[in-house]
Design an enzyme around this catalytic site. Structure first.
Site, PDB file in Angstrom:
ATOM      1  N   ASN A   1      -9.734  -6.268  29.249  1.00  0.00           N
ATOM      2  CA  ASN A   1     -11.105  -6.754  29.471  1.00  0.00           C
ATOM      3  C   ASN A   1     -11.201  -8.102  30.184  1.00  0.00           C
ATOM      4  O   ASN A   1     -12.291  -8.501  30.587  1.00  0.00           O
ATOM      5  CB  ASN A   1     -11.827  -6.840  28.118  1.00  0.00           C
ATOM      6  CG  ASN A   1     -12.120  -5.454  27.563  1.00  0.00           C
ATOM      7  OD1 ASN A   1     -12.246  -4.498  28.327  1.00  0.00           O
ATOM      8  ND2 ASN A   1     -12.228  -5.341  26.253  1.00  0.00           N
TER       9      ASN A   1
ATOM     10  N   ASP B   1     -22.042  -2.459  37.115  1.00  0.00           N
ATOM     11  CA  ASP B   1     -20.861  -1.716  36.657  1.00  0.00           C
ATOM     12  C   ASP B   1     -20.018  -1.470  37.908  1.00  0.00           C
ATOM     13  O   ASP B   1     -20.563  -1.392  39.016  1.00  0.00           O
ATOM     14  CB  ASP B   1     -21.280  -0.377  36.049  1.00  0.00           C
ATOM     15  CG  ASP B   1     -20.191   0.246  35.183  1.00  0.00           C
ATOM     16  OD1 ASP B   1     -20.486   0.620  34.041  1.00  0.00           O
ATOM     17  OD2 ASP B   1     -19.039   0.390  35.659  1.00  0.00           O
TER      18      ASP B   1
ATOM     19  N   ARG C   1     -11.798  -0.506  21.936  1.00  0.00           N
ATOM     20  CA  ARG C   1     -10.444  -0.192  21.457  1.00  0.00           C
ATOM     21  C   ARG C   1     -10.340   1.251  20.964  1.00  0.00           C
ATOM     22  O   ARG C   1     -11.347   1.900  20.698  1.00  0.00           O
ATOM     23  CB  ARG C   1      -9.980  -1.181  20.399  1.00  0.00           C
ATOM     24  CG  ARG C   1     -10.876  -1.382  19.257  1.00  0.00           C
ATOM     25  CD  ARG C   1     -10.346  -2.493  18.387  1.00  0.00           C
ATOM     26  NE  ARG C   1     -11.296  -2.718  17.328  1.00  0.00           N
ATOM     27  CZ  ARG C   1     -10.978  -2.862  16.063  1.00  0.00           C
ATOM     28  NH1 ARG C   1      -9.711  -2.853  15.694  1.00  0.00           N
ATOM     29  NH2 ARG C   1     -11.905  -3.053  15.159  1.00  0.00           N
TER      30      ARG C   1
ATOM     31  N   HIS D   1     -14.962 -13.171  14.998  1.00  0.00           N
ATOM     32  CA  HIS D   1     -15.283 -11.739  14.957  1.00  0.00           C
ATOM     33  C   HIS D   1     -13.981 -10.943  14.947  1.00  0.00           C
ATOM     34  O   HIS D   1     -13.557 -10.394  15.963  1.00  0.00           O
ATOM     35  CB  HIS D   1     -16.163 -11.376  16.162  1.00  0.00           C
ATOM     36  CG  HIS D   1     -16.588  -9.933  16.171  1.00  0.00           C
ATOM     37  ND1 HIS D   1     -17.376  -9.381  15.191  1.00  0.00           N
ATOM     38  CD2 HIS D   1     -16.321  -8.923  17.032  1.00  0.00           C
ATOM     39  CE1 HIS D   1     -17.580  -8.106  15.450  1.00  0.00           C
ATOM     40  NE2 HIS D   1     -16.942  -7.792  16.563  1.00  0.00           N
TER      41      HIS D   1
ATOM     42  N   ARG E   1     -24.420  -6.025   9.477  1.00  0.00           N
ATOM     43  CA  ARG E   1     -23.643  -5.225   8.514  1.00  0.00           C
ATOM     44  C   ARG E   1     -23.677  -5.863   7.124  1.00  0.00           C
ATOM     45  O   ARG E   1     -23.833  -5.177   6.108  1.00  0.00           O
ATOM     46  CB  ARG E   1     -22.193  -5.113   9.001  1.00  0.00           C
ATOM     47  CG  ARG E   1     -22.061  -4.214  10.211  1.00  0.00           C
ATOM     48  CD  ARG E   1     -20.697  -4.327  10.851  1.00  0.00           C
ATOM     49  NE  ARG E   1     -20.506  -3.326  11.870  1.00  0.00           N
ATOM     50  CZ  ARG E   1     -19.597  -3.411  12.842  1.00  0.00           C
ATOM     51  NH1 ARG E   1     -18.798  -4.469  12.918  1.00  0.00           N
ATOM     52  NH2 ARG E   1     -19.499  -2.449  13.719  1.00  0.00           N
TER      53      ARG E   1
ATOM     54  N   ARG F   1      -8.427  -5.778  17.810  1.00  0.00           N
ATOM     55  CA  ARG F   1      -9.289  -6.312  18.878  1.00  0.00           C
ATOM     56  C   ARG F   1      -8.463  -7.122  19.879  1.00  0.00           C
ATOM     57  O   ARG F   1      -8.685  -7.052  21.083  1.00  0.00           O
ATOM     58  CB  ARG F   1     -10.406  -7.175  18.282  1.00  0.00           C
ATOM     59  CG  ARG F   1     -11.497  -6.364  17.569  1.00  0.00           C
ATOM     60  CD  ARG F   1     -12.665  -7.252  17.191  1.00  0.00           C
ATOM     61  NE  ARG F   1     -13.678  -6.560  16.403  1.00  0.00           N
ATOM     62  CZ  ARG F   1     -13.602  -6.353  15.089  1.00  0.00           C
ATOM     63  NH1 ARG F   1     -12.554  -6.776  14.410  1.00  0.00           N
ATOM     64  NH2 ARG F   1     -14.570  -5.731  14.459  1.00  0.00           N
TER      65      ARG F   1
ATOM     66  N   ASN G   1     -15.087  -7.574  23.651  1.00  0.00           N
ATOM     67  CA  ASN G   1     -13.993  -7.940  22.743  1.00  0.00           C
ATOM     68  C   ASN G   1     -12.702  -8.219  23.491  1.00  0.00           C
ATOM     69  O   ASN G   1     -12.514  -7.727  24.589  1.00  0.00           O
ATOM     70  CB  ASN G   1     -13.762  -6.790  21.754  1.00  0.00           C
ATOM     71  CG  ASN G   1     -14.564  -6.982  20.486  1.00  0.00           C
ATOM     72  OD1 ASN G   1     -14.588  -8.065  19.929  1.00  0.00           O
ATOM     73  ND2 ASN G   1     -15.217  -5.917  20.051  1.00  0.00           N
TER      74      ASN G   1
HETATM   75  N1  LIG Z   1     -19.545  -8.186  20.036  1.00  0.00           N
HETATM   76  C1  LIG Z   1     -19.640  -7.130  19.259  1.00  0.00           C
HETATM   77  O1  LIG Z   1     -20.197  -7.227  18.168  1.00  0.00           O
HETATM   78  C2  LIG Z   1     -19.123  -5.808  19.691  1.00  0.00           C
HETATM   79  C3  LIG Z   1     -18.462  -5.678  20.874  1.00  0.00           C
HETATM   80  N2  LIG Z   1     -18.045  -4.454  21.323  1.00  0.00           N
HETATM   81  C4  LIG Z   1     -17.316  -4.438  22.597  1.00  0.00           C
HETATM   82  O2  LIG Z   1     -18.189  -3.972  23.627  1.00  0.00           O
HETATM   83  C5  LIG Z   1     -17.397  -3.436  24.710  1.00  0.00           C
HETATM   84  C6  LIG Z   1     -17.913  -2.060  25.104  1.00  0.00           C
HETATM   85  O3  LIG Z   1     -17.723  -1.145  24.027  1.00  0.00           O
HETATM   86  P1  LIG Z   1     -18.451   0.270  24.016  1.00  0.00           P
HETATM   87  O4  LIG Z   1     -19.898   0.066  24.327  1.00  0.00           O
HETATM   88  O5  LIG Z   1     -18.059   0.961  22.772  1.00  0.00           O
HETATM   89  O6  LIG Z   1     -17.722   0.980  25.230  1.00  0.00           O
HETATM   90  P2  LIG Z   1     -18.265   2.121  26.223  1.00  0.00           P
HETATM   91  O7  LIG Z   1     -17.037   2.783  26.771  1.00  0.00           O
HETATM   92  O8  LIG Z   1     -19.334   2.928  25.560  1.00  0.00           O
HETATM   93  O9  LIG Z   1     -18.958   1.299  27.361  1.00  0.00           O
HETATM   94  C7  LIG Z   1     -18.201   0.477  28.238  1.00  0.00           C
HETATM   95  C8  LIG Z   1     -18.967   0.371  29.539  1.00  0.00           C
HETATM   96  O10 LIG Z   1     -18.252  -0.525  30.403  1.00  0.00           O
HETATM   97  C9  LIG Z   1     -18.332  -0.011  31.702  1.00  0.00           C
HETATM   98  N3  LIG Z   1     -17.222  -0.524  32.506  1.00  0.00           N
HETATM   99  C10 LIG Z   1     -15.945  -0.092  32.514  1.00  0.00           C
HETATM  100  N4  LIG Z   1     -15.243  -0.776  33.415  1.00  0.00           N
HETATM  101  C11 LIG Z   1     -16.094  -1.659  33.981  1.00  0.00           C
HETATM  102  C12 LIG Z   1     -15.951  -2.629  34.976  1.00  0.00           C
HETATM  103  N5  LIG Z   1     -14.759  -2.857  35.551  1.00  0.00           N
HETATM  104  N6  LIG Z   1     -17.032  -3.330  35.334  1.00  0.00           N
HETATM  105  C13 LIG Z   1     -18.225  -3.153  34.699  1.00  0.00           C
HETATM  106  N7  LIG Z   1     -18.413  -2.241  33.743  1.00  0.00           N
HETATM  107  C14 LIG Z   1     -17.360  -1.516  33.383  1.00  0.00           C
HETATM  108  C15 LIG Z   1     -18.218   1.507  31.512  1.00  0.00           C
HETATM  109  O11 LIG Z   1     -18.731   2.184  32.651  1.00  0.00           O
HETATM  110  C16 LIG Z   1     -19.066   1.731  30.264  1.00  0.00           C
HETATM  111  O12 LIG Z   1     -20.435   1.962  30.600  1.00  0.00           O
HETATM  112  C17 LIG Z   1     -15.962  -3.414  24.188  1.00  0.00           C
HETATM  113  O13 LIG Z   1     -15.292  -4.569  24.643  1.00  0.00           O
HETATM  114  C18 LIG Z   1     -16.163  -3.461  22.674  1.00  0.00           C
HETATM  115  O14 LIG Z   1     -15.033  -3.898  21.989  1.00  0.00           O
HETATM  116  C19 LIG Z   1     -18.330  -3.322  20.635  1.00  0.00           C
HETATM  117  C20 LIG Z   1     -18.995  -3.386  19.432  1.00  0.00           C
HETATM  118  C21 LIG Z   1     -19.391  -4.645  18.827  1.00  0.00           C
HETATM  119  O1  LIG Z   2     -14.342  -3.180  16.283  1.00  0.00           O
HETATM  120  C1  LIG Z   2     -14.531  -3.040  17.512  1.00  0.00           C
HETATM  121  O2  LIG Z   2     -13.658  -2.779  18.354  1.00  0.00           O
HETATM  122  C2  LIG Z   2     -15.935  -3.197  17.995  1.00  0.00           C
HETATM  123  C3  LIG Z   2     -16.511  -4.326  17.259  1.00  0.00           C
HETATM  124  O3  LIG Z   2     -16.233  -5.474  17.541  1.00  0.00           O
HETATM  125  C4  LIG Z   2     -17.278  -4.051  16.049  1.00  0.00           C
HETATM  126  O4  LIG Z   2     -17.737  -2.905  15.837  1.00  0.00           O
HETATM  127  O5  LIG Z   2     -17.446  -4.990  15.273  1.00  0.00           O
END
Ligand SMILES: NC(=O)C1=CN([C@@H]2O[C@H](COP(=O)(O)OP(=O)(O)OC[C@H]3O[C@@H](n4cnc5c(N)ncnc54)[C@H](O)[C@@H]3O)[C@@H](O)[C@H]2O)C=CC1
Ligand SMILES: O=C([O-])CC(=O)C(=O)O
Length: 296
Positions: A72, A12, A59, A155, A131, A65, A97
């Site tokens: 990102n 991180d 987001r 997605h 889901r 997204r 995302n």
């Molecule tokens: N593929 C999927 O199915 C899903 C993807 N996501 C994506 O996952 C990502 C994280 O979402 P959340 O966990 O809700 O966010 P969060 O805010 O809980 O976690 C994000 C993490 O990224 C870290 N971070 C921030 N800047 C950084 C950097 N420059 N370098 C390294 N780490 C850094 C933060 O310290 C934090 O621990 C988002 O892009 C979200 O859209 C979320 C849900 C489903």
């Molecule tokens: O919707 C978002 O931003 C996070 C995500 O991809 C999901 O929950 O499917």
């Protein structure tokens, strides 16, 4: 803790990751965990067989997204640079995302760095399977334990496509009206969580579960087995250059991306209407390379 992982290297930009790694080391039966912060991205990706990204900005209510590309992409580019310098043969799995754009973005960047292998770059879309499985079981009032519905496409709200005609066990059937209701419902669940969490994050637990499911299978592939796992990857079969679906994966990457099989009329409609959105998202990701690289 996943017993198949021997060593976990967390990165991180913030130093708090050192504490997170320390806390994970307290759990018995898991991998040896190390934390890397700030300038130490190269050390974090060195000698890893699988590099996974799950950063940075989830987001906020009102965002789509695709609005998250600018937030990102920069870190993903840095991960690609570190891969090129330290570990060009690793598998790269992207949960960040917008998946539909981030995978083409990373692919273009890796191509520019001369190390792109289309068989080793994966977008993680398992959450849509989880889901669909949960809510289909609820609608049919059956156990979700053994129920499985393949989900293909991408997605995003316009591109998630559950294939109810391939649901197993085969005695479970949804009618066309249920198929449409469930499809529209599942497509909105990510947005709904973002809204209900009021700007404090997204589906953190769901994505953790989904990443673990995907990586568990991918580790089997890395260790030599041929496995099937759903991912969003380079795919020539649908009129877009990337598409999600169950792919066959082995120790050197994807052996066979998801191929067309017979769809019913509703599924054909969903596939045809998703492709223009996927193409738009692929272009957004690839165009962002042109925005970012001249600035570096
Ligand atoms: N593929 C999927 O199915 C899903 C993807 N996501 C994506 O996952 C990502 C994280 O979402 P959340 O966990 O809700 O966010 P969060 O805010 O809980 O976690 C994000 C993490 O990224 C870290 N971070 C921030 N800047 C950084 C950097 N420059 N370098 C390294 N780490 C850094 C933060 O310290 C934090 O621990 C988002 O892009 C979200 O859209 C979320 C849900 C489903
Ligand atoms: O919707 C978002 O931003 C996070 C995500 O991809 C999901 O929950 O499917």
């Amino acid at each position: 803790m996943n017993q198949k992982i021997e060593r976990l290297q967390l990165y991180d930009t913030h130093e708090k990751i050192i504490g997170a790694a320390m806390a994970l080391n307290h759990l018995p039966g898991g991998p040896i965990v190390s934390g890397f912060a700030g300038e130490k991205l190269g050390a974090a990706v060195r000698s890893s067989e699988l590099i996974l990204t799950l950063h940075r900005v989830p987001r906020k209510p009102g965002n789509k997204r695709e609005d998250m590309i600018a937030a990102n992409a920069l870190l993903l580019q840095k991960v690609c640079r570190a891969m090129a310098d330290e570990n060009p043969n690793a598998f790269l799995a992207i949960a960040t995302n917008p998946i539909n754009s981030m995978v083409p973005f990373a692919s273009s960047i890796l191509y520019k760095y001369g190390i792109y292998n289309p068989f080793k770059v994966f977008g993680i879309t398992q959450i849509d399977i989880a889901r669909t499985r949960t809510y289909t079981a609820e609608a049919l009032q059956v156990s979700n334990q053994n129920l499985f519905v393949p989900v293909i496409g991408g997605h995003s709200a316009e591109t998630i496509i559950p294939l109810f005609s391939y649901m197993t066990p085969v005695e479970h059937v949804v009618n066309p009206c249920q198929a449409d209701t469930l499809t529209q419902f599942v497509r909105k669940l990510g947005t709904e969580i973002v809204f209900q969490k009021q700007g404090s994050g997204s589906a953190v637990v769901g994505v953790a579960h989904s990443i673990n499911e995907f990586c568990d299978t991918l580790i089997d592939a890395i260790n030599g087995k041929e496995v099937e796992a759903t991912c969003y990857s380079a795919n020539p079969y649908f009129g877009s250059r990337f598409f999600a679906g169950p792919a066959t994966i082995g120790p050197y990457g994807i052996v066979q991306p998801f191929r067309k099989f017979p769809f019913n009329d509703y599924e054909t409609f969903l596939v045809n209407s998703s492709v223009p959105f996927i193409n738009r998202d692929v272009n957004l990701g690839e165009d962002y390379v042109k925005v970012l690289l001249p600035k570096l």
